[in-house]
Design an enzyme around this catalytic site. Structure first.
Site, PDB file in Angstrom:
ATOM      1  N   GLU A   1     -59.743  -8.750 124.751  1.00 36.85           N
ATOM      2  CA  GLU A   1     -60.280  -7.379 124.880  1.00 36.85           C
ATOM      3  C   GLU A   1     -61.256  -7.433 126.041  1.00 36.85           C
ATOM      4  O   GLU A   1     -62.343  -8.004 125.907  1.00 36.85           O
ATOM      5  CB  GLU A   1     -61.019  -6.963 123.597  1.00 36.85           C
ATOM      6  CG  GLU A   1     -60.174  -6.945 122.346  1.00 36.85           C
ATOM      7  CD  GLU A   1     -59.163  -5.828 122.303  1.00 36.85           C
ATOM      8  OE1 GLU A   1     -59.314  -4.863 123.082  1.00 36.85           O
ATOM      9  OE2 GLU A   1     -58.215  -5.926 121.521  1.00 36.85           O
TER      10      GLU A   1
ATOM     11  N   GLU B   1     -66.147  -2.547 137.604  1.00 39.71           N
ATOM     12  CA  GLU B   1     -66.914  -2.303 136.379  1.00 39.71           C
ATOM     13  C   GLU B   1     -68.373  -2.651 136.638  1.00 39.71           C
ATOM     14  O   GLU B   1     -68.678  -3.745 137.105  1.00 39.71           O
ATOM     15  CB  GLU B   1     -66.375  -3.172 135.234  1.00 39.71           C
ATOM     16  CG  GLU B   1     -67.138  -2.927 133.948  1.00 39.71           C
ATOM     17  CD  GLU B   1     -66.662  -3.789 132.786  1.00 39.71           C
ATOM     18  OE1 GLU B   1     -66.540  -5.016 132.955  1.00 39.71           O
ATOM     19  OE2 GLU B   1     -66.431  -3.221 131.699  1.00 39.71           O
TER      20      GLU B   1
ATOM     21  N   LYS C   1     -68.310 -17.709 118.085  1.00 43.20           N
ATOM     22  CA  LYS C   1     -69.280 -18.081 119.131  1.00 43.20           C
ATOM     23  C   LYS C   1     -69.821 -16.765 119.690  1.00 43.20           C
ATOM     24  O   LYS C   1     -69.184 -16.111 120.510  1.00 43.20           O
ATOM     25  CB  LYS C   1     -68.567 -18.881 120.220  1.00 43.20           C
ATOM     26  CG  LYS C   1     -69.447 -19.868 120.991  1.00 43.20           C
ATOM     27  CD  LYS C   1     -70.568 -19.275 121.795  1.00 43.20           C
ATOM     28  CE  LYS C   1     -70.158 -18.682 123.117  1.00 43.20           C
ATOM     29  NZ  LYS C   1     -71.284 -17.956 123.777  1.00 43.20           N
TER      30      LYS C   1
ATOM     31  N   CYS D   1     -67.572  -1.209 127.195  1.00 53.16           N
ATOM     32  CA  CYS D   1     -66.300  -1.490 127.866  1.00 53.16           C
ATOM     33  C   CYS D   1     -65.545  -0.191 128.129  1.00 53.16           C
ATOM     34  O   CYS D   1     -64.833  -0.064 129.118  1.00 53.16           O
ATOM     35  CB  CYS D   1     -65.455  -2.424 127.020  1.00 53.16           C
ATOM     36  SG  CYS D   1     -65.245  -1.857 125.331  1.00 53.16           S
TER      37      CYS D   1
HETATM   38  P1  NAD Z   1     -68.765 -12.337 129.285  1.00 47.83           P
HETATM   39  O1  NAD Z   1     -67.315 -12.397 129.553  1.00 47.83           O
HETATM   40  O2  NAD Z   1     -69.709 -12.873 130.283  1.00 47.83           O
HETATM   41  O3  NAD Z   1     -69.086 -13.142 127.927  1.00 47.83           O
HETATM   42  C1  NAD Z   1     -68.407 -12.895 126.723  1.00 47.83           C
HETATM   43  C2  NAD Z   1     -68.438 -14.143 125.867  1.00 47.83           C
HETATM   44  O4  NAD Z   1     -67.759 -15.185 126.571  1.00 47.83           O
HETATM   45  C3  NAD Z   1     -69.842 -14.661 125.560  1.00 47.83           C
HETATM   46  O5  NAD Z   1     -69.871 -15.161 124.240  1.00 47.83           O
HETATM   47  C4  NAD Z   1     -70.007 -15.789 126.565  1.00 47.83           C
HETATM   48  O6  NAD Z   1     -70.892 -16.793 126.113  1.00 47.83           O
HETATM   49  C5  NAD Z   1     -68.592 -16.333 126.664  1.00 47.83           C
HETATM   50  N1  NAD Z   1     -68.322 -16.996 127.944  1.00 47.83           N
HETATM   51  C6  NAD Z   1     -68.875 -16.722 129.165  1.00 47.83           C
HETATM   52  N2  NAD Z   1     -68.389 -17.560 130.108  1.00 47.83           N
HETATM   53  C7  NAD Z   1     -67.502 -18.378 129.476  1.00 47.83           C
HETATM   54  C8  NAD Z   1     -66.669 -19.448 129.914  1.00 47.83           C
HETATM   55  N3  NAD Z   1     -66.648 -19.861 131.181  1.00 47.83           N
HETATM   56  N4  NAD Z   1     -65.887 -20.056 128.992  1.00 47.83           N
HETATM   57  C9  NAD Z   1     -65.900 -19.659 127.700  1.00 47.83           C
HETATM   58  N5  NAD Z   1     -66.680 -18.671 127.227  1.00 47.83           N
HETATM   59  C10 NAD Z   1     -67.460 -18.023 128.109  1.00 47.83           C
HETATM   60  O7  NAD Z   1     -69.076 -10.833 128.915  1.00 47.83           O
HETATM   61  P2  NAD Z   1     -70.464 -10.163 128.486  1.00 47.83           P
HETATM   62  O8  NAD Z   1     -71.368 -10.073 129.669  1.00 47.83           O
HETATM   63  O9  NAD Z   1     -70.975 -10.836 127.260  1.00 47.83           O
HETATM   64  O10 NAD Z   1     -69.942  -8.700 128.074  1.00 47.83           O
HETATM   65  C11 NAD Z   1     -69.615  -7.725 129.005  1.00 47.83           C
HETATM   66  C12 NAD Z   1     -68.124  -7.648 129.231  1.00 47.83           C
HETATM   67  O11 NAD Z   1     -67.435  -7.515 128.005  1.00 47.83           O
HETATM   68  C13 NAD Z   1     -67.736  -6.427 130.054  1.00 47.83           C
HETATM   69  O12 NAD Z   1     -66.765  -6.784 131.012  1.00 47.83           O
HETATM   70  C14 NAD Z   1     -67.135  -5.493 129.013  1.00 47.83           C
HETATM   71  O13 NAD Z   1     -66.241  -4.535 129.506  1.00 47.83           O
HETATM   72  C15 NAD Z   1     -66.485  -6.452 128.092  1.00 47.83           C
HETATM   73  N6  NAD Z   1     -66.262  -5.850 126.778  1.00 47.83           N
HETATM   74  C16 NAD Z   1     -64.984  -5.550 126.409  1.00 47.83           C
HETATM   75  C17 NAD Z   1     -64.752  -4.928 125.173  1.00 47.83           C
HETATM   76  C18 NAD Z   1     -63.360  -4.569 124.727  1.00 47.83           C
HETATM   77  O14 NAD Z   1     -63.171  -4.386 123.527  1.00 47.83           O
HETATM   78  N7  NAD Z   1     -62.377  -4.448 125.606  1.00 47.83           N
HETATM   79  C19 NAD Z   1     -65.827  -4.629 124.339  1.00 47.83           C
HETATM   80  C20 NAD Z   1     -67.114  -4.958 124.768  1.00 47.83           C
HETATM   81  C21 NAD Z   1     -67.318  -5.571 125.987  1.00 47.83           C
END
Ligand code: NAD
Length: 495
Positions: free
Chosen positions: A265, A399, A189, A300
């Site tokens: 992650e 963050e 997804k 991240c």
């Molecule tokens: P996000 O958590 O908003 O979304 C990530 C994914 O989760 C998307 O596919 C989204 O559709 C899904 N999602 C969102 N709400 C959900 C819910 N209630 N239930 C189930 N799925 C849901 O994050 P983002 O804005 O896409 O990305 C930014 C974040 O990702 C930052 O916090 C960043 O640090 C983190 N990140 C972490 C890593 C790592 O490897 N540690 C790498 C890249 C990004």
């Protein structure tokens, strides 16, 4: 790559973008209508993609379940699985320009970074796990003389992979490639901001010979399609990359459904510590600036807290500010662009809100802080540097996930370590010193999954990546990623 700005713009106009889900090896439009994907480059609609919900997730999980329970994939010789992964890597290489263009258009990073960094990482990931697939061995421990014990690794089953938009292909690859190498089947997804490149990747995998149902891609909103995958009783493992807030949801989904294994992650607020004996202060400052502005700060691991010894603070900060002022921000499709557009209007507003909170908290805005190039319709922000940031304040803890640096100062090693560890996160850290003991002592004291010494963001597939504390659990990359996608089985044979 020798492609001009005009060429990329022309290619963008002719790009054919996928829109349907990929379920059981076939295109699937679903019944949920479609949603627009907006390009951050100009705020225009790039494409419409099928909007998946619980029904589409059900179909995709059923396909992955069937492919795991009775299909050929988990039963193939590992070398055969490896060959398919290597073929996927070859096809990605062939389509590299169009995949890079899709990423750049959907999430706003410079085309050069998409092509040279994101796509290189994706290709390397499929190659590395393709080559690894048949190099693994099980264990037979030395146990009692009248017994033979076998400890074998078995594929864990159906994997749900939910990923963000900042590295839409690399992060999808970090989940999919080891899961497939282990013999699992997958439902991916992607983020609603960046579904196009993931849909493309799914089609490439099918073309490379992956049997139907082994990799399925369902688009849709996080709280709808993502939740349905998190709660699904037939998903055995949920591998998530995204924010810490959404990571918490996945733990709840698992508790409320089948206790599936959840690998997280998550976010970060990584410290980058510069000691006065850094081997090259110019390089330390240049790397600090590159680290926070690379990928629009939407990393991240971004070194978003620069902790610098007070004796050199002004010199280092001034060099970073100078770099921020001269960075080329603009059209992601221009190969000369160094920083592109933030992913969307909502995210730009969020980042601006964080900047305002910093100003309200009394930090000094050294440069940036405002939206630029509004006439393009895109979501551009001037690279931003705060100094005199007070420990414990919002710019020191939260963050931001944008091109915003917080500079803090320290006077000795203990204070540096205390400041560095003073957030809920523990993803990554950097430190700059010529002293071997300082390097080892500080590295040991930092609660972070990765510590870079006299560099930042370096590494390759051989080393694991992941977080401590509220930055997550488990590791992507390296042999250790296979631990997420396998179960250990003990067979005890009485002789
Ligand atoms: P996000 O958590 O908003 O979304 C990530 C994914 O989760 C998307 O596919 C989204 O559709 C899904 N999602 C969102 N709400 C959900 C819910 N209630 N239930 C189930 N799925 C849901 O994050 P983002 O804005 O896409 O990305 C930014 C974040 O990702 C930052 O916090 C960043 O640090 C983190 N990140 C972490 C890593 C790592 O490897 N540690 C790498 C890249 C990004």
């Amino acid at each position: 790559m020798d492609v001009t700005h005009d060429d990329w713009v022309r290619r963008a106009r002719n790009l054919v973008l996928p829109g349907a889900h990929l379920v059981d090896g076939a295109e699937h439009d679903g019944g949920g209508g479609a949603f627009p994907v907006i390009s951050p480059r100009d705020g225009q609609v790039l494409a419409h993609v099928a909007d998946g919900g619980a029904a589409e997730v059900d179909l995709a999980v059923a396909a992955a379940r069937k492919a795991f329970d009775s299909g050929p994939w988990p039963r193939l010789a590992p070398a055969e699985r490896g060959r398919v992964l290597l073929r996927i890597a070859e096809l990605i290489e062939e389509r590299r320009p169009e995949l890079a263009l899709t990423v750049s258009l959907e999430m706003g990073k410079p085309i050069t970074d998409a092509h040279d960094i994101e796509l290189r990482a994706l290709i390397n990931t499929f190659r590395w796990y393709g080559e690894l697939a048949d190099k693994l061995t099980d264990e037979s421990p030395h146990t009692a003389p009248d017994a033979l014990a076998l400890v074998t690794r078995e594929p864990a089953g159906v994997v749900g992979a939910v990923v963000p938009w900042n590295f839409p292909l690399t992060l999808a690859g970090w989940k999919i490639a080891p899961a497939l190498a282990a013999g699992c089947t997958v439902v991916l997804k992607p983020s609603e901001n960046s579904p196009l490149s993931a849909l493309h990747l799914g089609r490439i995998a099918t073309e490379a010979g992956l049997p139907a149902g082994v990799l399925n891609v369902v688009n849709g909103d996080g709280p709808v399609a993502g939740q349905a995958l998190g709660l699904h009783p037939d998903v055995d493992v949920l591998a998530f990359t995204g924010s810490t807030a959404v990571g918490r949801h996945f733990l709840r989904y698992a508790a409320d459904s089948n206790l599936k294994r959840v690998w997280l992650e998550l976010g970060g607020k990584s410290p980058n510590i510069v000691f006065p004996d850094a081997p090259d202060l110019e390089k330390a400052a240049a790397t600090a600036a590159w680290g926070i502005f690379f990928n629009q700060g939407e990393m991240c691991t971004a070194p978003s807290r620069l902790l610098v010894h007070s004796a050199i603070a002004e010199r280092v900060t001034e060099a970073v500010v100078e770099r921020a002022r001269t960075l080329r921000v603009g059209d992601p499709l221009d190969p000369a662009t160094e920083m592109g557009a933030l992913v969307g209007q909502a995210h730009l507003d969020r980042v601006l809100g964080h900047i305002q909170a910093g100003v309200d908290a009394g930090v000094r805005l050294r440069t940036g802080g405002e939206r630029i190039l509004p006439e393009t319709g895109g979501f551009y922000l001037r690279p931003t540097v705060f100094d005199q940031v007070v420990p414990g304040s919002r710019p020191a803890r939260e963050e931001i996930f944008g091109p915003v640096l917080s500079v803090l100062t320290f006077d000795d090693l203990d204070e540096a370590v205390t400041l560095a560890n003073a957030t809920e996160y523990g993803l990554a850290a950097g430190l700059w010193t010529s002293d071997l003991s300082t390097a080892h002592q500080v590295s040991r004291a930092l609660r972070a999954g990765t510590v870079w010494v006299n560099c930042y963001e370096e590494g390759d597939l051989t080393v694991p990546f992941g977080g401590m504390k509220q930055s997550g659990n488990g590791r992507d990359k390296s042999v250790h990623a296979l631990e997420k996608y396998t179960e250990l089985k003990t067979t005890w044979i009485q002789l």
